[in-house]
Each structure stands twice: as structure tokens, then as C-alpha cells.
Scaffold this motif. Structure first.
Motif, mmCIF file in Angstrom:
data_model
loop_
_atom_site.group_PDB
_atom_site.id
_atom_site.type_symbol
_atom_site.label_atom_id
_atom_site.label_comp_id
_atom_site.label_asym_id
_atom_site.label_seq_id
_atom_site.Cartn_x
_atom_site.Cartn_y
_atom_site.Cartn_z
ATOM 1 N N GLY A 89 -33.114 2.250 30.452
ATOM 2 C CA GLY A 89 -33.455 1.062 31.230
ATOM 3 C C GLY A 89 -33.143 -0.229 30.500
ATOM 4 O O GLY A 89 -32.572 -1.161 31.077
ATOM 5 N N LEU A 90 -33.500 -0.308 29.211
ATOM 6 C CA LEU A 90 -33.233 -1.526 28.443
ATOM 7 C C LEU A 90 -31.739 -1.715 28.200
ATOM 8 O O LEU A 90 -31.235 -2.850 28.244
ATOM 9 N N SER A 91 -31.024 -0.617 27.944
ATOM 10 C CA SER A 91 -29.571 -0.734 27.773
ATOM 11 C C SER A 91 -28.908 -1.209 29.051
ATOM 12 O O SER A 91 -28.002 -2.049 29.028
ATOM 13 N N TRP A 92 -29.373 -0.664 30.159
ATOM 14 C CA TRP A 92 -28.864 -1.087 31.467
ATOM 15 C C TRP A 92 -29.102 -2.583 31.662
ATOM 16 O O TRP A 92 -28.246 -3.298 32.184
ATOM 17 N N LEU A 93 -30.294 -3.036 31.280
ATOM 18 C CA LEU A 93 -30.629 -4.453 31.455
ATOM 19 C C LEU A 93 -29.680 -5.337 30.660
ATOM 20 O O LEU A 93 -29.159 -6.339 31.190
ATOM 21 N N VAL A 94 -29.448 -4.999 29.392
ATOM 22 C CA VAL A 94 -28.583 -5.826 28.543
ATOM 23 C C VAL A 94 -27.153 -5.818 29.069
ATOM 24 O O VAL A 94 -26.535 -6.873 29.278
ATOM 25 N N ILE A 95 -26.605 -4.633 29.303
ATOM 26 C CA ILE A 95 -25.211 -4.527 29.738
ATOM 27 C C ILE A 95 -25.023 -5.135 31.122
ATOM 28 O O ILE A 95 -24.079 -5.899 31.378
ATOM 29 N N GLY A 96 -25.927 -4.802 32.042
ATOM 30 C CA GLY A 96 -25.792 -5.291 33.417
ATOM 31 C C GLY A 96 -25.891 -6.801 33.526
ATOM 32 O O GLY A 96 -25.095 -7.443 34.220
ATOM 33 N N THR A 97 -26.867 -7.407 32.840
ATOM 34 C CA THR A 97 -27.034 -8.852 32.939
ATOM 35 C C THR A 97 -25.883 -9.597 32.263
ATOM 36 O O THR A 97 -25.477 -10.664 32.735
ATOM 37 N N VAL A 98 -25.352 -9.031 31.170
ATOM 38 C CA VAL A 98 -24.202 -9.668 30.521
ATOM 39 C C VAL A 98 -22.985 -9.646 31.445
ATOM 40 O O VAL A 98 -22.273 -10.651 31.594
ATOM 41 N N LEU A 99 -22.732 -8.527 32.099
ATOM 42 C CA LEU A 99 -21.583 -8.430 33.012
ATOM 43 C C LEU A 99 -21.762 -9.337 34.224
ATOM 44 O O LEU A 99 -20.824 -10.028 34.643
ATOM 45 N N VAL A 100 -22.978 -9.359 34.787
ATOM 46 C CA VAL A 100 -23.222 -10.234 35.941
ATOM 47 C C VAL A 100 -23.101 -11.693 35.533
ATOM 48 O O VAL A 100 -22.630 -12.537 36.311
ATOM 49 N N GLY A 101 -23.496 -12.006 34.287
ATOM 50 C CA GLY A 101 -23.406 -13.391 33.824
ATOM 51 C C GLY A 101 -21.993 -13.918 33.741
ATOM 52 O O GLY A 101 -21.779 -15.134 33.706
ATOM 53 N N VAL A 160 -36.698 1.884 36.523
ATOM 54 C CA VAL A 160 -36.449 2.988 35.599
ATOM 55 C C VAL A 160 -37.523 3.005 34.507
ATOM 56 O O VAL A 160 -38.055 4.069 34.155
ATOM 57 N N CYS A 161 -37.870 1.828 33.978
ATOM 58 C CA CYS A 161 -38.908 1.753 32.939
ATOM 59 C C CYS A 161 -40.261 2.192 33.497
ATOM 60 O O CYS A 161 -41.040 2.860 32.799
#
Length: 436
Positions: free
Chosen positions: A171-183, A205-206
Motif C-alpha cells: 500500500g505504501l509503495s503504491w502510494l509513493v509510486i502512484g502519486t509521483v506518476l500522477v504528479g 489496502v492498508c
């Protein structure tokens, strides 16, 4: 042997990806957690009956701890002083020597069992929930109860903990990767939609990783964009609980380490409000940034915990008035955890974040009720402190919590002079009225 390891790993990833993560992405539930919670309820009820039977048969079995050490007299200062004076003070006198006994009694009550520090320790349970941290030696009542406790240790540490750690990492990895790509996308409605999807998926997920069962009530009062959501604060996972039902703009201080990585990545796709330590000391700077966020009606609602510290979910302590000086609509939210399945309270004075997360991930589950209260606005001739108290009282009443006027900052600081002066003013008004 190698084939067995590969098969086990494939089974593990299948369960994690297809039975937990995919349903979480779409906000669906397969009903497994519900069945698990119902089974826990039956087991804990059986354990309670065994403990009661053992208490009748064994004189050494401890009784459940009371909610308080002493029984307080209650009532206002005027009532307490009046009871000691009896028929009233001596004629022509402003002060009766018996008045000192009232303050002496109140002082001893505060030393023995004050209403502040007990809000920063775990809530006492009336029965054992098969967790060693709350057992009071109950597991030695009978062989059967001891076996159930041992099986519970294996289930929580051998099965649930690895699953939960895996889901938290994903969940945390998804958050970091997903928000960086969306940014990386240009500002648009599509970017906002993708940002909310990434945040919701991560938090769900968390929540699955904590075996969380969340019951939302009065969803028609859900916080809207351009508003301020205020809630009582028990644990850092309050954010996960609320964000499972909608995205919020977080407010907080800039951190380093892993927390800093999460903050920077989240800010790339969503307008969270982070402050440097120097800015946090400047109330005007903080208020202006929050006011500018609220003025933009298209931005996510701000999530604020006005208590400023974690309280053990038995009461609501004083709300800081700064959140209520910004203006805009306030959306109160009451959060109440079921302590039978695990203690969600974070005692930051006793446990660091890693130790706390380990305790949470080795508990049975997180069961919580969330009530959305009707939106509230500041009334005419009502200052920010009065508005904050009105919102706090509404949250306490809905959540079945005690409504306390004490500042949560007393967890680490001294009593403010204003509290002592308020008591002096009350007593002064009593003796002045008596003289009249």
C-alpha cells in the motif's frame, strides 16, 4: 523443497493480489473480514464465560479493573462549598474555614485519580480479549483457555502479521509510486480523479492489512470540498479510517525520513498543506495558508484533529481554537473504536511508531464506528473558542465519549495559569454573592 517454496509464494501472492488488493481498489468486500469478526465475537464471549466460571471456583483470579479508583462527589464548586458550609457561612464573614476542605478534597482526588492523565493510558476492559497485553493472568484459569490463547498467538504472529506487513508495504509503495506518476500530469480534472483513485486504493489496502471493519453512519453529511473536517483523535490510523470513504487534504508539519518521502510524494498529486517547523510557530502564517485552501472551493476538504494529541478514545479533550478561526463550514466527525478487538490508542510517551504499529498488526482486528455529523457554522456573537466547544460537545455526545475541558497539551506540559485563574474567579464570585 524448492518447488514447495515456489508454490507457497505463488499462493501467497495470489491471495494478496486477487483476494485483497483488487477488491480494495474497487471498494468491494468478499465478506471474509465480517465472518472473521463474527467468529472472534463468539470466541471472546466464550472466554468471558470461562473467566467468570473460573473466578467463582478460584479465589486467586483477579476481578476486572474498575473504570476509576475513587468515587467523586461531582457537582459544581458552588454546590461543593455549599455542602460543607451547611446552613451557610458565619454571619458577616466572606470566607468560611470549611471552604478550604473543598479544595483540599479536589486536590487529593486529582492526585489519586485525575481526569487528565488517565486519558493517556489504554482503556481498561471488563473482560479479557485473549491478548497478553490485557490478560491479568487470565490465561492460566484452565487448560482449554490457555490452549486458545496459544493458538491465538500463532494466528496473530504467524499468519496475520506477515499478511499485514505485506499489505502495508504494498500500500505504501503504491502510494509513493502512484502519486509521483500522477504528479507528472498537467493540472486537469483527470489528474484530480487519478489522484483520488490512488489515495483511496492505498488507504483501502492498508485498512485491509489491519483487518479493519469500518461502519460509516449518516453518509449524507460527508465533508464536502471547500470545508473543514474535524474529528476526535485516537491514533495515526484515524487518517486511514476516514480516507477509506473519501479523500482529504492533510495538514501537518514537514518530517524527514520515510514520513518525509510520503509527504513529498503525496504533495505532487494532491494539495496537502505541510508546514515547516518555523511556520508552525507562526499562527498567522498557518491560518492564512489554511484560509486560502478553504477559499478554493474545488480543493479537497481539510482534515484536522483539533485536540492536537492522541486520546484513549474514552473522551474528547479541548479543541484548539485555531481551526475554528479560519472560517468556512465545519464538518464534525466522531470516531469510536471497539477496544475488544485491539487497543487502537497510540501512547506516544510509551511506544515509538514502530512498536505501536507492531502492536496494531498483532491485534485481532480494528473495528470502528464513524459518524458524520451535520455541518456547523460559526454563529453571530460566538467566538472561536465557544464554537470549538460546541463542535466538541456534539462529537462527544454522538460518539458516547466524555466531554472534557482540559487541554491535551497537559500530556507533556504544565497547567496553564488561565485554568487556575478561572477557579479563583469562580470562588471569588461565590464569596461575593454570599456577602450580598
Amino acid at each position: 523443497m524448492e518447488g514447495v517454496v515456489v508454490w507457497f509464494f505463488q499462493l501467497w501472492m495470489f491471495v494478496v493480489l486477487f483476494l485483497i488488493m483488487l477488491p480494495a481498489m474497487f471498494g468491494l468486500s468478499l465478506g471474509v473480514t465480517g465472518v472473521y469478526i463474527q467468529g472472534l465475537v463468539h470466541i471472546l464471549e466464550w472466554a468471558t464465560l470461562r473467566i467468570q466460571r473460573g473466578r467463582e471456583q478460584q479465589s486467586g483470579v483477579p476481578d476486572p479493573l474498575p473504570n476509576g479508583i475513587i468515587e467523586r462527589g461531582g457537582g459544581s464548586m458552588q454546590e461543593g462549598v455549599g455542602r460543607l458550609r451547611g446552613d451557610g457561612p458565619p454571619a458577616g464573614g466572606l470566607f468560611s474555614l470549611s471552604d478550604a476542605l473543598f479544595f483540599y478534597q479536589m486536590g487529593l482526588e486529582s492526585i489519586v485519580d485525575d481526569t487528565v492523565t488517565q486519558r493517556f493510558s489504554s482503556e481498561e476492559l471488563n473482560s479479557w480479549n485473549l491478548l497478553t497485553r490485557t490478560n491479568q493472568n487470565f490465561r492460566y484459569i484452565s487448560l482449554r483457555l490457555t490452549l486458545f490463547w496459544g493458538v491465538g498467538v500463532f494466528v496473530r504472529y504467524g499468519l496475520l502479521l506477515p499478511f499485514r506487513v505485506t499489505l502495508a508495504a504494498i500500500g505504501l509503495s503504491w502510494l509513493v509510486i502512484g502519486t509521483v506518476l500522477v504528479g507528472l500530469l498537467p493540472e486537469s480534472s483527470v489528474k484530480n480523479w487519478l489522484s483520488e483513485l490512488v489515495h483511496l486504493t492505498c488507504y483501502r489496502v492498508c485498512a485491509r492489512g489491519l483487518s479493519a471493519t469500518i461502519l460509516y453512519h449518516n453518509k449524507e453529511n460527508h465533508p464536502q470540498k471547500g470545508g473543514i473536517c474535524v474529528a476526535n483523535h485516537t491514533t495515526p490510523i484515524d487518517i486511514v479510517i476516514l480516507a477509506n470513504d473519501g479523500c482529504y487534504a492533510m495538514v501537518g508539519q514537514v518530517h524527514g525520513g520515510l514520513m518525509g518521502v510520503l509527504q513529498r510524494s503525496m504533495s505532487r498529486s494532491c494539495p496537502h498543506v505541510w508546514f515547516e517547523r518555523s511556520e508552525m510557530k507562526d499562527r498567522h502564517t498557518v491560518a492564512n495558508r489554511l484560509r486560502a485552501h478553504v477559499a478554493a472551493r474545488t480543493k479537497l476538504p481539510i482534515l484536522i484533529f483539533p485536540e492536537g494529541t492522541c486520546v484513549n478514545n474514552t473522551s474528547v479533550m479541548m479543541f484548539k481554537k485555531g481551526s475554528f478561526e479560519i472560517g468556512g463550514t465545519i464538518y464534525p466527525v466522531a470516531i469510536k473504536y471497539d477496544a475488544r478487538f485491539g487497543d487502537a490508542f497510540w501512547n506516544s510517551s510509551k511506544y515509538n511508531m514502530v512498536s505501536y504499529l507492531l502492536r496494531i498488526m498483532t491485534s485481532w482486528a480494528i473495528v470502528v464506528n464513524v459518524w458524520y455529523l451535520p455541518p456547523m457554522e460559526r454563529q453571530e456573537k460566538e467566538d472561536a473558542a465557544q464554537f470549538a466547544n460546541r463542535v466538541k460537545s456534539a462529537i462527544a455526545q454522538q460518539g458516547g465519549l466524555l466531554d472534557l475541558d482540559w487541554d491535551g497539551g497537559l500530556k507533556r506540559g504544565k497547567v496553564k495559569d488561565s485554568f487556575r485563574e478561572e477557579q479563583q474567579k469562580q470562588y471569588s464570585s461565590i464569596i461575593t454573592a454570599t456577602d450580598q
